[in-house]
Design an enzyme around this catalytic site. Sequence first.
Site, short mmCIF file in Angstrom:
data_model
loop_
_atom_site.label_atom_id
_atom_site.label_comp_id
_atom_site.label_asym_id
_atom_site.label_seq_id
_atom_site.Cartn_x
_atom_site.Cartn_y
_atom_site.Cartn_z
N ILE A 11 7.06 11.82 -23.57
CA ILE A 11 7.78 12.51 -24.65
C ILE A 11 7.50 11.68 -25.89
O ILE A 11 7.64 10.45 -25.88
CB ILE A 11 9.30 12.64 -24.35
CG1 ILE A 11 10.04 13.33 -25.50
CG2 ILE A 11 9.94 11.31 -24.02
CD1 ILE A 11 11.51 13.69 -25.16
N SER A 12 7.03 12.32 -26.97
CA SER A 12 6.63 11.58 -28.18
C SER A 12 7.83 10.86 -28.79
O SER A 12 8.98 11.27 -28.63
CB SER A 12 6.03 12.52 -29.21
OG SER A 12 4.90 13.19 -28.70
N GLN A 13 7.51 9.79 -29.54
CA GLN A 13 8.52 9.05 -30.31
C GLN A 13 9.18 10.01 -31.32
O GLN A 13 8.48 10.84 -31.92
CB GLN A 13 7.75 7.96 -31.05
CG GLN A 13 8.57 6.99 -31.81
CD GLN A 13 7.68 5.97 -32.53
OE1 GLN A 13 6.50 5.81 -32.20
NE2 GLN A 13 8.26 5.31 -33.50
#
Length: 217
Positions: A64-66
């Site tokens: 899950i992206s930052q």
Amino acid sequence: MPADTYRHRGMRRALVEELRRKGIRDERVLQAVGTVPRHLFFETAFEPHAYQDKAFPIGEGQTISQPYTVAYQTELLQVRPGERVLEIGTGSGYQCCVLLELTPHVFSIEYNQVLFERTARRLATLHRPAHLFCGDGSLGLPQHAPFDKILVTAGSPTLPRPLLRQLRVGGALVIPVGDEQTQRMMRVVRESEEEFSRQVLEEFRFVPLLGQAGWGK
Ligand code: SAM
């Protein structure tokens, strides 16, 4: 429906202030991050860390992206209400739900069957009505084109031609382009049927965009 407590909402407010300090300015984007309960997109082991500004594993070797990256890409996309948006790389579904706060017409495609099925169940439980697909998103979604905005959440070696062709004139593609280690964020606008303008922006590190118009595999 899983719990979204007072404590979670407090942590979300703190995250929004952190993103503001890091340079995110678009109030609609900040409000979307402040609304979507990021902890509900995690596997339980990482759930307590959901409001840190960090990427985390979501299984299947993916992340899950930052939150900063999600906010940065969403800000660049400049989504207006009613626009049709295509996301490549559904992953956990978090970015997809941030986009749904900005327009009801969100299409998202994921290559990995396990993630696709898990995320489709998650978004159904959360009553988030995105149009989800499983397949090679490097080829876009020609049957639903054109799109006003296209967002790629995996690193690509080039600008995939199928995605450029599926942009409406006046529409924009936001995509990290580079090698498998680091990429530069690019914003490409379709100025006319044949002309595209491009901005090259900050450096990021994404998982690779697989598929025919990505890194293959
Ligand atoms: N947007 C996601 C989220 O909010 O959790 C994070 C995306 S993760 C950084 C990148 C995702 O792109 C992975 O789930 C990966 O399986 C997917 N992906 C890679 N190549 C793809 C392709 N050709 N088509 C669709 N999805 C792809």
